[in-house]
Scaffold this active site. Sequence first.
Site, PDB file in Angstrom:
ATOM      1  N   TRP A   1      34.946 -16.206  -0.916  1.00  0.00           N
ATOM      2  CA  TRP A   1      34.938 -15.066  -1.838  1.00  0.00           C
ATOM      3  C   TRP A   1      35.870 -15.338  -3.024  1.00  0.00           C
ATOM      4  O   TRP A   1      35.574 -14.968  -4.151  1.00  0.00           O
ATOM      5  CB  TRP A   1      35.367 -13.791  -1.104  1.00  0.00           C
ATOM      6  CG  TRP A   1      34.232 -13.128  -0.376  1.00  0.00           C
ATOM      7  CD1 TRP A   1      33.156 -13.746   0.195  1.00  0.00           C
ATOM      8  CD2 TRP A   1      34.066 -11.726  -0.139  1.00  0.00           C
ATOM      9  NE1 TRP A   1      32.335 -12.818   0.782  1.00  0.00           N
ATOM     10  CE2 TRP A   1      32.863 -11.572   0.601  1.00  0.00           C
ATOM     11  CE3 TRP A   1      34.808 -10.605  -0.458  1.00  0.00           C
ATOM     12  CZ2 TRP A   1      32.399 -10.319   0.994  1.00  0.00           C
ATOM     13  CZ3 TRP A   1      34.350  -9.350  -0.047  1.00  0.00           C
ATOM     14  CH2 TRP A   1      33.156  -9.218   0.662  1.00  0.00           C
TER      15      TRP A   1
ATOM     16  N   ASP B   1      50.263 -11.907   6.658  1.00  0.00           N
ATOM     17  CA  ASP B   1      49.521 -10.745   7.155  1.00  0.00           C
ATOM     18  C   ASP B   1      49.475  -9.693   6.061  1.00  0.00           C
ATOM     19  O   ASP B   1      50.498  -9.103   5.707  1.00  0.00           O
ATOM     20  CB  ASP B   1      50.221 -10.198   8.404  1.00  0.00           C
ATOM     21  CG  ASP B   1      49.511  -8.998   9.007  1.00  0.00           C
ATOM     22  OD1 ASP B   1      48.503  -8.534   8.432  1.00  0.00           O
ATOM     23  OD2 ASP B   1      49.973  -8.515  10.059  1.00  0.00           O
TER      24      ASP B   1
ATOM     25  N   LYS C   1      34.566  -4.463   4.088  1.00  0.00           N
ATOM     26  CA  LYS C   1      33.664  -4.702   5.208  1.00  0.00           C
ATOM     27  C   LYS C   1      33.998  -3.778   6.371  1.00  0.00           C
ATOM     28  O   LYS C   1      35.162  -3.558   6.696  1.00  0.00           O
ATOM     29  CB  LYS C   1      33.768  -6.158   5.675  1.00  0.00           C
ATOM     30  CG  LYS C   1      32.912  -6.460   6.903  1.00  0.00           C
ATOM     31  CD  LYS C   1      32.730  -7.942   7.127  1.00  0.00           C
ATOM     32  CE  LYS C   1      33.970  -8.612   7.674  1.00  0.00           C
ATOM     33  NZ  LYS C   1      33.760 -10.042   7.914  1.00  0.00           N
TER      34      LYS C   1
END
Length: 250
Positions: free
Chosen positions: A89, A131, A196
């Site tokens: 992406w 993260d 998503k």
Amino acid sequence: MKCFFRNLIANNLHTCAVLFREVPRNLKGKKHSSQLWLTRQLQDPYVEKAKRENYRCRSAYKLLEINERFKILQPGHIVIDCGAAPGSWTQVAVKATNANAVQKDAGGIVIGIDKQPLYPIENATLLGGMDFTAAESQNELLKILNGKKADVILSDMAPNATGVRDLDHENIIQLAYSALRFALQITKGNGVFVCKLWDGGKSQQFEKDLIRFYKYVKCIRPEATRDESTEKFLVARGFKGIKSTSSSTT
């Protein structure tokens, strides 16, 4: 006419060669799930296409379709790609925003972040081994932006699947809200958020929350999505800001 038949035969031979090449080998000793994955990879046309077009992963074609339909990526845009590994992406965003300065238009800025290692992509800033949901990671993103606002936030983040559908759905919803909360802080007016999800009971509420902050919200299942997958993408356009809403998201 001879040329026509010669080309037809050549094409058929090439097709046969591809089919024979796609027969998986060395499956002995592998788990059944691994065998299925290898077979699926070898027979997937998007995997082959990604290799030919130098994308790191077949998922590039999901974003390419989203961008073709909604024109969310433009030259000069600042884009943050959450859950970027392995980087397909980010590759799409670099080209579409002219971060690689190939066009005469304004050059964009593309930042990718993921827990997994991220191998360098030319003309992109990558934060591997970080993260996104951690405060220090988001602070690092803010430092890189240096006061600038983003035009597009992309989230292809997904948790490690447990196989328990409700649990997996809950986990991906949490990631989606984390991405949305960050997007609300740093997105320009009329900006875009793409996220998503996996099907589940909380998808509808998440979509309703998006509608509070964005003018247009569309659910899309790109053609490159595998048949057995329950994933879908929400494309939210026209960021309205947060001043007009009195309550916060989940």
